[in-house]
Design an enzyme around this catalytic site. Structure first.
Site, PDB file in Angstrom:
ATOM      1  N   CYS A 191      -6.493 -28.339  17.169  1.00 41.13           N
ATOM      2  CA  CYS A 191      -6.674 -26.779  16.233  1.00 41.13           C
ATOM      3  C   CYS A 191      -5.992 -26.173  15.339  1.00 41.13           C
ATOM      4  O   CYS A 191      -5.066 -27.407  14.930  1.00 41.13           O
ATOM      5  CB  CYS A 191      -6.254 -25.430  17.426  1.00 41.13           C
ATOM      6  SG  CYS A 191      -6.338 -24.169  16.933  1.00 41.13           S
ATOM      7  N   ASP A 237       5.981  -4.512   0.632  1.00 42.84           N
ATOM      8  CA  ASP A 237       5.614  -5.580   1.407  1.00 42.84           C
ATOM      9  C   ASP A 237       4.031  -6.893   0.907  1.00 42.84           C
ATOM     10  O   ASP A 237       3.095  -5.860   1.758  1.00 42.84           O
ATOM     11  CB  ASP A 237       4.869  -5.100   2.725  1.00 42.84           C
ATOM     12  CG  ASP A 237       4.396  -5.738   4.245  1.00 42.84           C
ATOM     13  OD1 ASP A 237       4.867  -6.737   4.114  1.00 42.84           O
ATOM     14  OD2 ASP A 237       4.139  -5.658   5.106  1.00 42.84           O
ATOM     15  N   GLU A 252      -1.737   1.139  -2.411  1.00 44.62           N
ATOM     16  CA  GLU A 252      -2.558  -0.250  -1.192  1.00 44.62           C
ATOM     17  C   GLU A 252      -4.211  -0.244  -2.316  1.00 44.62           C
ATOM     18  O   GLU A 252      -4.777   0.941  -2.838  1.00 44.62           O
ATOM     19  CB  GLU A 252      -2.911   0.461  -0.160  1.00 44.62           C
ATOM     20  CG  GLU A 252      -3.778  -0.187   0.850  1.00 44.62           C
ATOM     21  CD  GLU A 252      -3.291  -1.422   0.709  1.00 44.62           C
ATOM     22  OE1 GLU A 252      -2.781  -2.173   1.186  1.00 44.62           O
ATOM     23  OE2 GLU A 252      -4.306  -2.831   0.861  1.00 44.62           O
ATOM     24  N   GLN A 284      -0.757  -5.166  11.818  1.00 47.78           N
ATOM     25  CA  GLN A 284       0.172  -6.175  12.002  1.00 47.78           C
ATOM     26  C   GLN A 284      -0.653  -6.695  13.254  1.00 47.78           C
ATOM     27  O   GLN A 284      -0.427  -5.741  14.186  1.00 47.78           O
ATOM     28  CB  GLN A 284       1.544  -5.593  12.222  1.00 47.78           C
ATOM     29  CG  GLN A 284       2.415  -5.342  11.068  1.00 47.78           C
ATOM     30  CD  GLN A 284       2.348  -6.438   9.473  1.00 47.78           C
ATOM     31  OE1 GLN A 284       3.210  -7.844  10.592  1.00 47.78           O
ATOM     32  NE2 GLN A 284       3.076  -6.338   8.469  1.00 47.78           N
ATOM     33  N   CYS A 290       5.896 -12.219   3.806  1.00 52.19           N
ATOM     34  CA  CYS A 290       5.846 -12.803   5.034  1.00 52.19           C
ATOM     35  C   CYS A 290       5.420 -14.826   4.661  1.00 52.19           C
ATOM     36  O   CYS A 290       5.025 -15.472   4.979  1.00 52.19           O
ATOM     37  CB  CYS A 290       4.138 -13.047   5.495  1.00 52.19           C
ATOM     38  SG  CYS A 290       2.598 -12.873   3.821  1.00 52.19           S
ATOM     39  N   CYS A 306      -1.940 -23.636  15.976  1.00 55.67           N
ATOM     40  CA  CYS A 306      -0.726 -23.788  15.964  1.00 55.67           C
ATOM     41  C   CYS A 306       0.224 -25.304  15.466  1.00 55.67           C
ATOM     42  O   CYS A 306      -0.468 -26.034  15.968  1.00 55.67           O
ATOM     43  CB  CYS A 306      -0.444 -23.454  17.580  1.00 55.67           C
ATOM     44  SG  CYS A 306      -0.983 -22.239  18.311  1.00 55.67           S
ATOM     45  N   TYR A 309       1.925  -2.125  -1.469  1.00 56.40           N
ATOM     46  CA  TYR A 309       1.293  -2.666  -0.331  1.00 56.40           C
ATOM     47  C   TYR A 309       1.620  -2.161   0.565  1.00 56.40           C
ATOM     48  O   TYR A 309       1.520  -2.619   1.984  1.00 56.40           O
ATOM     49  CB  TYR A 309       2.193  -3.655  -0.443  1.00 56.40           C
ATOM     50  CG  TYR A 309       2.242  -4.721  -1.951  1.00 56.40           C
ATOM     51  CD1 TYR A 309       1.063  -4.847  -2.709  1.00 56.40           C
ATOM     52  CD2 TYR A 309       3.229  -4.705  -2.536  1.00 56.40           C
ATOM     53  CE1 TYR A 309       1.486  -6.221  -3.722  1.00 56.40           C
ATOM     54  CE2 TYR A 309       3.808  -5.301  -3.497  1.00 56.40           C
ATOM     55  CZ  TYR A 309       2.655  -5.253  -4.295  1.00 56.40           C
ATOM     56  OH  TYR A 309       2.917  -6.492  -5.243  1.00 56.40           O
ATOM     57  N   CYS A 321      -7.904 -18.901  23.647  1.00 59.63           N
ATOM     58  CA  CYS A 321      -6.476 -19.163  22.488  1.00 59.63           C
ATOM     59  C   CYS A 321      -5.406 -18.464  23.458  1.00 59.63           C
ATOM     60  O   CYS A 321      -5.220 -17.571  23.893  1.00 59.63           O
ATOM     61  CB  CYS A 321      -6.777 -18.745  21.420  1.00 59.63           C
ATOM     62  SG  CYS A 321      -5.321 -18.860  19.737  1.00 59.63           S
TER      63      CYS A 321
HETATM   64  N1  SAH Z   1       2.950  -2.636   4.919  1.00 51.20           N
HETATM   65  C1  SAH Z   1       1.640  -3.209   5.205  1.00 51.20           C
HETATM   66  C2  SAH Z   1      -0.052  -4.023   4.959  1.00 51.20           C
HETATM   67  C3  SAH Z   1       1.378  -5.380   4.374  1.00 51.20           C
HETATM   68  S1  SAH Z   1      -0.261  -6.484   4.325  1.00 51.20           S
HETATM   69  C4  SAH Z   1       1.680  -2.999   7.032  1.00 51.20           C
HETATM   70  O1  SAH Z   1       3.217  -3.751   7.387  1.00 51.20           O
HETATM   71  O2  SAH Z   1       0.584  -2.904   7.447  1.00 51.20           O
HETATM   72  C5  SAH Z   1      -0.363  -6.631   2.857  1.00 51.20           C
HETATM   73  C6  SAH Z   1      -0.890  -5.696   1.800  1.00 51.20           C
HETATM   74  O3  SAH Z   1      -1.164  -5.823   0.407  1.00 51.20           O
HETATM   75  C7  SAH Z   1      -2.771  -5.301   2.282  1.00 51.20           C
HETATM   76  O4  SAH Z   1      -2.973  -4.630   2.830  1.00 51.20           O
HETATM   77  C8  SAH Z   1      -3.405  -5.165   0.822  1.00 51.20           C
HETATM   78  O5  SAH Z   1      -5.176  -5.465   0.585  1.00 51.20           O
HETATM   79  C9  SAH Z   1      -2.836  -5.375   0.092  1.00 51.20           C
HETATM   80  N2  SAH Z   1      -2.629  -5.554  -1.324  1.00 51.20           N
HETATM   81  C10 SAH Z   1      -3.059  -6.892  -1.705  1.00 51.20           C
HETATM   82  N3  SAH Z   1      -2.189  -6.883  -3.139  1.00 51.20           N
HETATM   83  C11 SAH Z   1      -1.928  -5.941  -3.821  1.00 51.20           C
HETATM   84  C12 SAH Z   1      -2.378  -5.379  -4.929  1.00 51.20           C
HETATM   85  N4  SAH Z   1      -2.125  -6.212  -5.990  1.00 51.20           N
HETATM   86  N5  SAH Z   1      -1.631  -3.952  -4.862  1.00 51.20           N
HETATM   87  C13 SAH Z   1      -1.351  -3.397  -4.129  1.00 51.20           C
HETATM   88  N6  SAH Z   1      -2.405  -3.523  -2.500  1.00 51.20           N
HETATM   89  C14 SAH Z   1      -1.945  -5.074  -2.225  1.00 51.20           C
END
Ligand code: SAH
Length: 386
Positions: A12, A316, A267, A217, A343, A15, A246, A94
């Site tokens: 798979c 983020d 966002e 998340q 991440c 993992c 983000y 899973c």
């Molecule tokens: N902080 C949030 C989401 C993090 S994931 C949480 O913890 O739930 C990253 C996010 O960035 C996603 O929602 C994605 O749609 C957004 N994203 C991707 N590229 C972007 C950009 N250029 N400007 C703003 N947001 C963006």
């Protein structure tokens, strides 16, 4: 080396580390982060705090996306793609996902068989059902099912709804129309079949509504620890202006808003911003404001037009990290603190180097394991202005 719990752990693609003892997985992840910060970020001394591991590194995911296909004999199958392929390996149980997934999949495949609903075939572009997305609210026990289909309608729709709604917690059933010949799973349009189109879940004392297209998340237990770290690193006293770039559905923004004067979220996905605004209202949070657009466009524009100010900027970003224009604007705005949630430690290292060269010091780094058994790890970094 340990015996993997899952019988298909090896073939798979999900993992990568199940044959490794969990404590050793955590050491592996810490080393990976430290290595990237040294090698790519050119950091010599890394203020690494102990990694935050999981109490139970199985059954932690609240979201799963199962491709639907046929085997050589034409039998309907679902499971996961074998590593680096698009070949479906039958597996409805899973160990990273919730136990409820199996019964949901059994029922969807039974409904397809009984009603002659064809699976989508990636090679020919024909057939109907491409993927099943399942989300489970760990706190609320609400379930969302979204069928991704190569079309706009389902045959025998009411039979599917009947079968699904017999399951405890079934709250939302939707269709996502995706007629493109692409690897992207979700289509852009959502059709509501049953329920309000979203499920509700809590992180800490904040309630969130989550729709099929919004990012949320996947590991709610560790998310609370991750956001707790972000909150701690943000050092809020109640008087601060915070930008959360983000921001997705405003998860971090609303978490921080409880301790800040004002939070601005940015966002790119419009539906996520709709959720963010609704979530703010749902939680009676009035000091959060949201912008739809790219962080690297909204922030410079707001800075140029309105000279916006920040005490703290939280980012983020997705795996590719921050756009350079975004980082340049952060340097111009010169907040006292930057909190970077990442991440992907290689793009994190690249961006930290850029911020360090622009006058920031990396004060603390804490890894948080959101993805046990996989090689992925989340990192929170606190930077302060010299
Ligand atoms: N902080 C949030 C989401 C993090 S994931 C949480 O913890 O739930 C990253 C996010 O960035 C996603 O929602 C994605 O749609 C957004 N994203 C991707 N590229 C972007 C950009 N250029 N400007 C703003 N947001 C963006």
């Amino acid at each position: 080396r340990v015996e993997p719990v899952c019988p298909v752990a090896r073939p798979c693609g999900g993992c990568q580390l199940q044959m490794l003892d969990y404590a050793e997985q955590l050491r592996f992840k810490e080393k990976k982060i430290a290595g990237n910060l040294q090698r790519i970020g050119g950091m010599t001394e890394i203020p690494l705090e102990p990694i935050v591991g999981m109490e139970n590194p199985f059954r932690y995911r609240n979201k799963a996306q199962f491709p639907i296909g046929q085997d050589r004999n034409g039998k309907l199958i679902t499971g996961f793609y074998a590593g680096r392929t698009h070949q479906i390996m039958e597996n409805r149980n899973c160990y990273l996902g919730v136990e409820q997934n199996e019964e949901i999949l059994n029922r969807i495949l039974a409904w397809m068989e009984e009603n002659g609903v064809p699976a989508y075939n990636e090679e020919t572009g024909k057939g109907l059902v491409r993927h099943v997305l399942i989300r489970f609210g760990f706190m609320t026990k609400e379930i969302m099912v979204c069928l991704v289909v190569n079309g706009k309608k389902l045959p025998a729709e009411e039979k599917l709804i009947k079968s699904m709604t017999e399951l405890e917690g079934m709250t939302s059933i939707t269709l996502s129309a995706n007629r493109e010949r692409t690897n992207v799973i979700m289509g852009k349009e959502i059709v509501n079949l049953y329920g309000p189109g979203y499920i509700t879940d809590n992180i800490g004392n904040v309630t969130y509504q989550i729709s099929p297209l919004s990012f949320y998340q996947v590991n709610p237990v560790q998310t609370e620890k991750l956001y707790g770290t972000a909150l701690e690193y943000a050092g809020l006293t109640g008087n601060e202006t915070v930008w959360d770039l983000y921001c997705g559905i405003g998860t971090i923004s609303l978490f921080l808003a409880q301790n800040a004067k004002k939070v601005y979220g940015v966002e790119i996905v419009p539906q996520a911003i709709e959720d963010a605004r609704r979530n703010a209202a749902l939680n009676h949070i009035t000091n959060a404001e949201f912008f739809t657009g790219k962080a690297e466009e909204v922030l410079p524009e707001q800075y140029a037009k309105n000279k916006v100010y920040a005490d703290v900027i939280v980012v983020d970003p997705p795996r590719k990290g921050c756009d350079q224009v975004c980082l340049d604007t952060i340097l111009k705005m010169a907040p006292k603190r930057v909190v970077y949630v990442s991440c992907d430690s290689s793009t994190l290292a690249r961006d930290l180097r850029y911020l360090a060269d622009g006058g920031y010091e990396v004060e603390k780094v804490r890894c948080c394991d959101m993805f046990g058994q996989s090689c992925h790890v989340e990192t929170v970094v606190f930077l302060s202005k010299h």
